[in-house]
Scaffold this motif. Structure first.
Motif, PDB file in Angstrom:
ATOM      1  N   TYR A  38      -2.856  -5.484  -3.495  1.00 33.61           N
ATOM      2  CA  TYR A  38      -2.263  -4.201  -3.845  1.00 33.61           C
ATOM      3  C   TYR A  38      -3.331  -3.126  -3.747  1.00 33.61           C
ATOM      4  CZ  TYR A  38      -0.020  -0.616  -6.737  1.00 33.61           C
ATOM      5  OH  TYR A  38       0.504   0.558  -7.201  1.00 33.61           O
ATOM      6  N   GLU A  39      -3.009  -2.066  -3.031  1.00 33.96           N
ATOM      7  CA  GLU A  39      -3.954  -0.965  -2.945  1.00 33.96           C
ATOM      8  C   GLU A  39      -3.570   0.080  -3.971  1.00 33.96           C
ATOM      9  OE1 GLU A  39      -4.022   1.457   0.560  1.00 33.96           O
ATOM     10  OE2 GLU A  39      -5.585   2.673  -0.345  1.00 33.96           O
ATOM     11  N   GLY A  40      -4.528   0.526  -4.764  1.00 34.55           N
ATOM     12  CA  GLY A  40      -4.173   1.500  -5.792  1.00 34.55           C
ATOM     13  C   GLY A  40      -5.369   2.285  -6.272  1.00 34.55           C
ATOM     14  N   LEU A  79      -8.705  -2.102  -3.897  1.00 31.84           N
ATOM     15  CA  LEU A  79      -7.818  -3.222  -3.568  1.00 31.84           C
ATOM     16  C   LEU A  79      -7.834  -4.195  -4.745  1.00 31.84           C
ATOM     17  CD1 LEU A  79      -8.786  -3.963   0.127  1.00 31.84           C
ATOM     18  CD2 LEU A  79      -6.557  -3.198  -0.667  1.00 31.84           C
ATOM     19  N   MET A  80      -6.667  -4.578  -5.200  1.00 32.03           N
ATOM     20  CA  MET A  80      -6.584  -5.513  -6.312  1.00 32.03           C
ATOM     21  C   MET A  80      -5.841  -6.771  -5.873  1.00 32.03           C
ATOM     22  SD  MET A  80      -6.367  -2.234  -7.419  1.00 32.03           S
ATOM     23  CE  MET A  80      -4.981  -1.576  -8.288  1.00 32.03           C
ATOM     24  N   THR A 104       0.827  -1.201   0.000  1.00 35.23           N
ATOM     25  CA  THR A 104       0.000   0.000   0.000  1.00 35.23           C
ATOM     26  C   THR A 104       0.864   1.254   0.000  1.00 35.23           C
ATOM     27  OG1 THR A 104      -1.755   1.164   1.157  1.00 35.23           O
ATOM     28  CG2 THR A 104      -0.206  -0.016   2.515  1.00 35.23           C
ATOM     29  N   GLY A 105       0.291   2.348  -0.443  1.00 32.96           N
ATOM     30  CA  GLY A 105       1.038   3.611  -0.467  1.00 32.96           C
ATOM     31  C   GLY A 105       0.233   4.683   0.223  1.00 32.96           C
ATOM     32  N   GLY A 106       0.348   5.906  -0.259  1.00 34.30           N
ATOM     33  CA  GLY A 106      -0.473   6.969   0.284  1.00 34.30           C
ATOM     34  C   GLY A 106       0.136   7.623   1.500  1.00 34.30           C
ATOM     35  N   SER A 107      -0.686   8.389   2.211  1.00 33.13           N
ATOM     36  CA  SER A 107      -0.208   9.141   3.352  1.00 33.13           C
ATOM     37  C   SER A 107      -0.158   8.247   4.583  1.00 33.13           C
ATOM     38  CB  SER A 107      -1.117  10.332   3.621  1.00 33.13           C
ATOM     39  OG  SER A 107      -1.356  11.018   2.433  1.00 33.13           O
ATOM     40  N   LEU A 108       0.324   8.836   5.669  1.00 32.76           N
ATOM     41  CA  LEU A 108       0.500   8.087   6.904  1.00 32.76           C
ATOM     42  C   LEU A 108      -0.826   7.522   7.417  1.00 32.76           C
ATOM     43  CD1 LEU A 108       3.049   7.521   8.517  1.00 32.76           C
ATOM     44  CD2 LEU A 108       2.343   9.293  10.102  1.00 32.76           C
ATOM     45  N   ASN A 109      -1.925   8.252   7.174  1.00 29.54           N
ATOM     46  CA  ASN A 109      -3.215   7.778   7.697  1.00 29.54           C
ATOM     47  C   ASN A 109      -3.629   6.455   7.052  1.00 29.54           C
ATOM     48  OD1 ASN A 109      -3.693   8.993   5.277  1.00 29.54           O
ATOM     49  ND2 ASN A 109      -5.432  10.209   5.950  1.00 29.54           N
TER      50      ASN A 109
END
Lengths: 389, 280
Positions: free
Chosen positions: A114-116, A308-309, A54-59
């Motif tokens: 995988y989150e995207g 989510l994939m 996963t990516g994105g911000s800390l939250n």
């Protein structure tokens, strides 16, 4: 250290439970040995471990840490390893890795989930990168609004969402605009009191710009990457240019989504477009004064789900599906709302009623926008005509 | 093999490791950037299209002129202020001098992002400065943030301590005897500066100017957060072209152009150093 200790406790718990199960099953000798063998193997290898990228911000990271903890507390045979790549450091490379693995004919990768974004899904479709999800494998998928699943041909699960809304200071603005046209009129009547951020630096600004431009186009254009649409942008851009002198400081566009929220908090402006989850989180933490209220206009600003994939190369699909099934339960979705201030991935009607009420002001929906590479052309033209004009 | 050529070989062997590092981390990336910058944006072939775009597109040309303007003005102001401050610290006496001497380099320890936000909260529209002036009946302060002025202000904040430190060390090496004997011979303050202090600290001044110039030319954080939307400095514009428009080849051309601007400065620096070495 603490995390490891806890993990150890859970593991030893799993071990003793499986031993108990093995002992108690003494009725049928044949199955008993068979089962004992299975559990023994499971205990020895430490159950099935799936990894979630996963990516994105800390939250986003904090959300998954909580969800995984809740999931593992209920499940003794699936462990989830979180691989977090902070925004801008390597999210794209995960996708590149998957594509490379597929192209080089590998049969297994260690990326099980995988989150995207919508963009990632489309990039992978051509390579047949994603496993199709359906209710036979993930029963709780029935909780998800079908239209969102159809949009991505069941190649991904929209598990949470947020949208751009209008954030306004209710102490200064008694009646917020209800439609896009009312908003433009309000901006003209209150020079310097509205700001949107430089669209290339954050989604709330680009949503404002995209909405202005595409409100002049037929609705289906919003999800088309046909270059012919570029010729129809003129009306939108001339409106943006015309609004320029009425903007904050006669045409200053702060950087990033946070840039406009900062000047809303310091009361320099009275109204900004903002991401619903960001604004709600900052209201809850007291970073925005409590006179700030959120509302959606008609036609709505754009927004969208995070997906989510399941990579088709993953060898642990059953375990992954079990985890996905958990993510789509109302309990897990309550965590999504409370932690991320996002919209649930499942239908609002399945959520606890007090949450439904709390999110009433922003949950009225959003439009999705995906124009592919045209988005970059919008940024370029905005930079030269609106910022530089 | 003669001993002199043996020594030559040894010298070469000693230089090779550092040269290899230079090759891998500096020279090859530069050559690679030059090659990338020559590839047409559509990937069709080599050409100067990216550079032509850089100098013909009005917005981009404005960015270039703006960057050079900000850099030159900030460098000149930094130099003048730092020189004055360094001289004051070197020749002034008393309590104030002592405290300025202790405190002036504090900004160097403040990270850029934090300093930038400090500038925003201080000089912003509803910032501290505006609030402090309000009781005096001053209701509007000039627009500093999101403007040229704010950018120059940030550059001064970042560069004055460093330049002052360099110049102070150069001035400290000027013997008091030189200054005193010149004064005895009847030199005015201006003469003292022009004939003694400036020539004796001239080399350090060039070092300072070179570093300030290059630092400002390549700055990103402050211009990104407090600069105007248009024109932008090249660092910010390059980031936009690279990651928002994903035109990597044009971004490479911008990087090469910035490198040329800086190496122009570097040329003067090296020439001064070489001349100086020849003279001595």
């Amino acid at each position: 250290m603490f995390g490891k200790k806890k993990m150890g406790l859970i593991l030893s718990g799993v071990l003793s439970l499986s031993l108990l199960a093995g002992c108690g099953n003494g009725g049928n000798a044949a199955t008993a040995t068979g089962e004992a063998k299975d559990t023994k193997a499971g205990a020895a290898t430490g159950t099935t471990e799936i990894s979630l990228y996963t990516g994105g911000s800390l939250n986003v990271k904090e959300l998954w840490e909580t969800l995984i903890k809740d999931f593992e507390a209920k499940n003794d045979h699936v462990k989830v390893k979180l691989v977090y790549l902070p925004a801008g450091t390597g999210g794209a490379s995960t996708l590149d890795r998957l594509i490379a693995a597929k192209k080089s004919g590998q049969t297994d990768t260690d990326i099980d989930l995988y989150e995207g974004s919508l963009d990632d899904i489309t990039k992978g479709v051509g390579e047949k990168l994603w496993e199709t999800v359906d209710t036979a494998k993930v029963p709780n998928l029935a909780n998800v609004d079908e239209t969102y699943l159809k949009q991505v041909n069941n190649q991904a699960i929209p598990y949470r969402a947020s949208s751009v809304v209008l954030a306004y200071n209710s102490a200064k603005v008694a009646t917020p605009p209800k439609t896009a046209d009312e908003l433009y009129t309000w901006i003209r009547q209150h020079p310097g009191k509205f700001a949107y951020n430089d669209p290339s630096t954050g989604g709330s600004g680009s949503s404002f710009v995209n909405t202005v431009i595409y409100n002049f186009l037929p609705p289906e254009a919003m999800n088309s990457d046909d270059p012919a649409n570029m010729k129809k942008w003129d009306q939108g851009f001339s409106l943006l240019k015309e609004l320029g002198p009425s903007m904050y400081q006669k045409g200053v566009y702060p950087k990033k989504n946070q840039g406009t929220l900062d000047i809303l908090a310091s009361e320099e402006v009275d109204m900004v477009p903002a991401w619903s989850d960001m604004a709600l989180e900052q209201l809850a933490k007291g970073l925005l004064p409590d006179t700030v209220k959120l509302t959606q206009i008609d036609p709505a600003f754009t927004g969208g789900p995070s997906y989510l994939m399941v990579p088709s190369l993953s060898s642990k699909k059953e375990a992954t599906q079990e985890f996905l099934n958990f993510v789509l339960t109302p309990e897990a979705q309550t965590v999504v709302i409370n932690k991320m201030y996002g919209y649930p991935g499942i239908k609002w009607s399945l959520m606890p009623s007090e949450l439904q009420e709390k999110f009433n002001s922003v949950s009225s929906g959003y439009r999705s926008f995906n124009s592919g590479e045209l988005q970059q052309e919008i940024y370029k033209r905005w930079q030269s005509e609106v910022a530089g004009g | 093999m003669s001993s002199s050529s043996k020594r030559g070989m040894l010298g070469l062997a000693l230089v090779i490791p550092s040269f290899l590092i230079l090759l891998v981390v500096v020279i090859i990336p530069i050559l690679y950037a030059v090659k990338e910058s020559l590839i047409d944006q559509h990937g069709t072939g080599y050409g100067l299209a990216n550079y032509i775009r850089l100098f013909t597109e009005p917005a981009m040309r404005k960015n270039i002129i703006y960057t050079i303007n900000v850099t030159l003005v900030s460098t000149a102001l930094t130099l003048v202020i730092s020189y004055a401050l360094a001289i004051y610290l070197r020749f002034g006496k008393g309590f104030v001098v002592k405290w300025i001497g202790r405190l002036y380099f504090v900004p160097m320890f403040v990270p850029g992002v934090i300093a930038t936000y400090a500038i925003i909260t201080m000089y912003g529209n509803h910032g501290w400065a505006a609030r402090l002036l309000l009781p005096l009946g001053i209701e509007t302060i000039p627009r500093i943030i999101y403007d040229y002025k704010g950018l120059v202000l940030a550059n001064l904040w970042f560069n004055i301590p460093f330049a002052t430190m360099l110049l102070s060390s150069a001035l400290a090496s000027i013997p008091n005897a030189v200054v005193e004997s010149a004064r005895d011979a009847g030199a005015s303050t201006l003469q003292l500066f022009g004939r003694f202090i400036l020539p004796l600290s001239y080399k350090t001044m060039w070092v300072a100017v070179t570093f300030i110039f290059m630092g400002i030319m390549g700055s990103f954080t402050a211009p990104f957060l407090i600069g105007a939307n248009s024109p932008q400095v090249l660092g910010v514009a390059m980031q936009q072209v690279f990651s928002s428009y994903q035109e990597t080849h044009t971004a490479s051309a911008m990087a090469v152009f910035m490198f040329l601007l800086c190496s122009f400065m570097g040329y003067f620096y090296i020439r001064t150093m070489v001349n100086d070495a020849d003279a001595s």
